[in-house]
Design a protein around this motif. Sequence first.
Motif, PDB file in Angstrom:
ATOM      1  N   ALA A  87     -21.745 -20.070   4.951  1.00 31.19           N
ATOM      2  CA  ALA A  87     -20.848 -19.772   6.067  1.00 31.19           C
ATOM      3  C   ALA A  87     -21.041 -18.336   6.549  1.00 31.19           C
ATOM      4  CB  ALA A  87     -19.399 -19.979   5.638  1.00 31.19           C
ATOM      5  N   SER A  88     -20.660 -18.122   7.790  1.00 34.81           N
ATOM      6  CA  SER A  88     -20.805 -16.814   8.406  1.00 34.81           C
ATOM      7  C   SER A  88     -20.129 -15.713   7.590  1.00 34.81           C
ATOM      8  CB  SER A  88     -20.194 -16.835   9.808  1.00 34.81           C
ATOM      9  OG  SER A  88     -20.153 -15.528  10.359  1.00 34.81           O
ATOM     10  N   ARG A  89     -20.847 -14.624   7.420  1.00 31.70           N
ATOM     11  CA  ARG A  89     -20.289 -13.452   6.760  1.00 31.70           C
ATOM     12  C   ARG A  89     -19.855 -12.392   7.774  1.00 31.70           C
ATOM     13  NH1 ARG A  89     -25.067 -12.926   2.119  1.00 31.70           N
ATOM     14  NH2 ARG A  89     -24.909 -15.101   1.392  1.00 31.70           N
ATOM     15  N   SER A  90     -19.937 -12.746   9.045  1.00 27.69           N
ATOM     16  CA  SER A  90     -19.552 -11.831  10.123  1.00 27.69           C
ATOM     17  C   SER A  90     -18.256 -12.338  10.735  1.00 27.69           C
ATOM     18  CB  SER A  90     -20.648 -11.759  11.179  1.00 27.69           C
ATOM     19  OG  SER A  90     -21.867 -11.333  10.610  1.00 27.69           O
ATOM     20  N   PRO A  91     -17.135 -11.684  10.492  1.00 30.30           N
ATOM     21  CA  PRO A  91     -15.845 -12.172  11.011  1.00 30.30           C
ATOM     22  C   PRO A  91     -15.877 -12.352  12.527  1.00 30.30           C
ATOM     23  CG  PRO A  91     -15.503 -10.405   9.427  1.00 30.30           C
ATOM     24  CD  PRO A  91     -16.977 -10.454   9.682  1.00 30.30           C
ATOM     25  N   GLY A  92     -15.416 -13.530  12.971  1.00 27.86           N
ATOM     26  CA  GLY A  92     -15.327 -13.794  14.395  1.00 27.86           C
ATOM     27  C   GLY A  92     -16.637 -14.125  15.077  1.00 27.86           C
ATOM     28  N   ALA A  96     -22.402 -21.652  16.112  1.00 27.93           N
ATOM     29  CA  ALA A  96     -21.698 -22.896  16.416  1.00 27.93           C
ATOM     30  C   ALA A  96     -22.456 -23.760  17.401  1.00 27.93           C
ATOM     31  CB  ALA A  96     -20.311 -22.583  16.968  1.00 27.93           C
ATOM     32  N   CYS A  97     -23.719 -23.425  17.667  1.00 29.40           N
ATOM     33  CA  CYS A  97     -24.512 -24.233  18.610  1.00 29.40           C
ATOM     34  C   CYS A  97     -25.880 -24.597  18.050  1.00 29.40           C
ATOM     35  CB  CYS A  97     -24.662 -23.479  19.933  1.00 29.40           C
ATOM     36  SG  CYS A  97     -25.037 -24.541  21.352  1.00 29.40           S
ATOM     37  N   GLY A  98     -26.188 -24.126  16.844  1.00 20.96           N
ATOM     38  CA  GLY A  98     -27.437 -24.530  16.210  1.00 20.96           C
ATOM     39  C   GLY A  98     -28.642 -23.679  16.532  1.00 20.96           C
ATOM     40  N   THR A 350     -18.541 -35.218  12.519  1.00 17.60           N
ATOM     41  CA  THR A 350     -17.601 -35.491  11.432  1.00 17.60           C
ATOM     42  C   THR A 350     -16.724 -34.261  11.202  1.00 17.60           C
ATOM     43  OG1 THR A 350     -19.032 -34.632   9.684  1.00 17.60           O
ATOM     44  CG2 THR A 350     -19.364 -36.941  10.334  1.00 17.60           C
ATOM     45  N   ALA A 351     -15.788 -34.395  10.285  1.00 15.07           N
ATOM     46  CA  ALA A 351     -14.942 -33.253   9.930  1.00 15.07           C
ATOM     47  C   ALA A 351     -15.754 -32.146   9.275  1.00 15.07           C
ATOM     48  CB  ALA A 351     -13.830 -33.711   8.981  1.00 15.07           C
ATOM     49  N   GLU A 352     -16.886 -32.508   8.656  1.00 21.15           N
ATOM     50  CA  GLU A 352     -17.729 -31.527   7.987  1.00 21.15           C
ATOM     51  C   GLU A 352     -18.772 -30.930   8.910  1.00 21.15           C
ATOM     52  OE1 GLU A 352     -17.135 -34.646   6.586  1.00 21.15           O
ATOM     53  OE2 GLU A 352     -15.491 -33.715   5.470  1.00 21.15           O
ATOM     54  N   ALA A 360     -16.107 -26.220  13.190  1.00 23.42           N
ATOM     55  CA  ALA A 360     -16.605 -26.992  12.048  1.00 23.42           C
ATOM     56  C   ALA A 360     -18.098 -27.302  12.153  1.00 23.42           C
ATOM     57  CB  ALA A 360     -15.831 -28.309  11.925  1.00 23.42           C
ATOM     58  N   TYR A 361     -18.735 -26.912  13.250  1.00 20.89           N
ATOM     59  CA  TYR A 361     -20.135 -27.285  13.482  1.00 20.89           C
ATOM     60  C   TYR A 361     -21.077 -26.714  12.421  1.00 20.89           C
ATOM     61  CZ  TYR A 361     -24.836 -27.341  15.337  1.00 20.89           C
ATOM     62  OH  TYR A 361     -26.188 -27.525  15.462  1.00 20.89           O
ATOM     63  N   ASP A 362     -22.119 -27.482  12.113  1.00 20.36           N
ATOM     64  CA  ASP A 362     -23.242 -26.963  11.337  1.00 20.36           C
ATOM     65  C   ASP A 362     -24.504 -27.712  11.753  1.00 20.36           C
ATOM     66  OD1 ASP A 362     -24.572 -25.339   9.541  1.00 20.36           O
ATOM     67  OD2 ASP A 362     -24.104 -26.562   7.785  1.00 20.36           O
ATOM     68  N   PHE A 363     -25.606 -27.003  11.782  1.00 18.67           N
ATOM     69  CA  PHE A 363     -26.905 -27.603  12.079  1.00 18.67           C
ATOM     70  C   PHE A 363     -27.337 -28.476  10.906  1.00 18.67           C
ATOM     71  CE2 PHE A 363     -31.537 -27.613  12.070  1.00 18.67           C
ATOM     72  CZ  PHE A 363     -31.833 -27.918  13.391  1.00 18.67           C
TER      73      PHE A 363
END
Length: 387
Positions: A87-92, A96-98, A350-352, A360-363
């Motif tokens: 997960a992102s380590r950069s707050p904010g 989210a688009c791949g 999906t939720a994941e 919630a997006y992930d490539f």
Amino acid sequence: MSTGLDLRGLRALRRDLHAHPELAFEEHRTAGVIADRLRELGVEVTTGIGGTGVVGVISGAKPGPKVALRADMDALPMTEDLPRPHASRSPGVMHACGHDGHCAMLLGAAELLVAPPDFAGTVVLVFQPAEEGAAGAPAMLADGLLEKFGIQEIYGLHNIPGMPVGDFAVRPGTQLASFDDLDITLRTAGGHAMAPHLTGDVIVAGSALVTALQTIVSRRLNPTVPAVVSITQFTAGTTNNVLPPTAHLRGTARCLDADSRDTIEKLVGEICDATATAHGVDVELVYERRYPCTVNDPTAAARVAAVAADVVGADRVDANCAGILAAEDFAFFLEQIPGAYAFIGNGPITAESGAVHNPAYDFNDDIIEPGARFLAAIARAALVDLG
């Protein structure tokens, strides 16, 4: 050198990019990671094109045409929802688009193209900054991308959640929409909420304006042309007993047809003027044209479909998909030279793993391999056809 892909390494690189997202024109770490990987592969690298853009050049065994492959690098100003290991380590900020995956696929294509470069011509790898509304493609063009590298055709690939994993889609002609910004300010004297007859009411006028603008598509445009006008921000007032002197509306207009784009702009202006008159307020409109439609060259689109069929099978390729109302600054490249923009399925929403621009997006790392093989193959096919 092996002709295979280092899929473990590409997945790790993709997840590293995901964990360290950077916004438009701030992709310094991302550009460094990409440039280092290209150099490890023996690829000639130029950095700083269009700000933070990276360009790699793979020269074939013989002289010939020059074809480009493009991936985007920037992330979005969003907070990632799920506690993934990467997960992102950069707050904010999150991918989210791949675009992290797009970079991994293009680096995979580089692995395939250098092992060995047994083609006639040159493949130019374009890692572009600032796709997300900041127009990184025009920045690279203004920096002489096409002229410096002699690019004759260009191809791009974007993941699409909701499409089956690794399936491909493309269409000849307009595949993605134009994208314009609406910025509207309403002004009046303002006053006490007990006496609305003594002043104009920017909240009532703004509400009427929102309703009227969103009838443009349903009542004023050809219903066969996909289009949308959306007001996404409405701000006014500071307390409950004051009619505010100003209100501010922002939104977007998108469509898949140049004539309809002109019509939308004209009608937005007319509706703003009519609303001002009807409600006794001043209305100021700033209508900014941002990205044009992404229009695929028909020959290039047909080549994409044929190559994708070779990679994954014809039954997994839609050669005439519907256009969608997302916008892409890849359109600026296609205004200058032929090429095509294709879709690759990212799998179920999906939720994941949500839709793009969703926290919630992930490539899906499973599409790195077919994406990389497609990109390498489309470059080779275009070089043959152009040669």
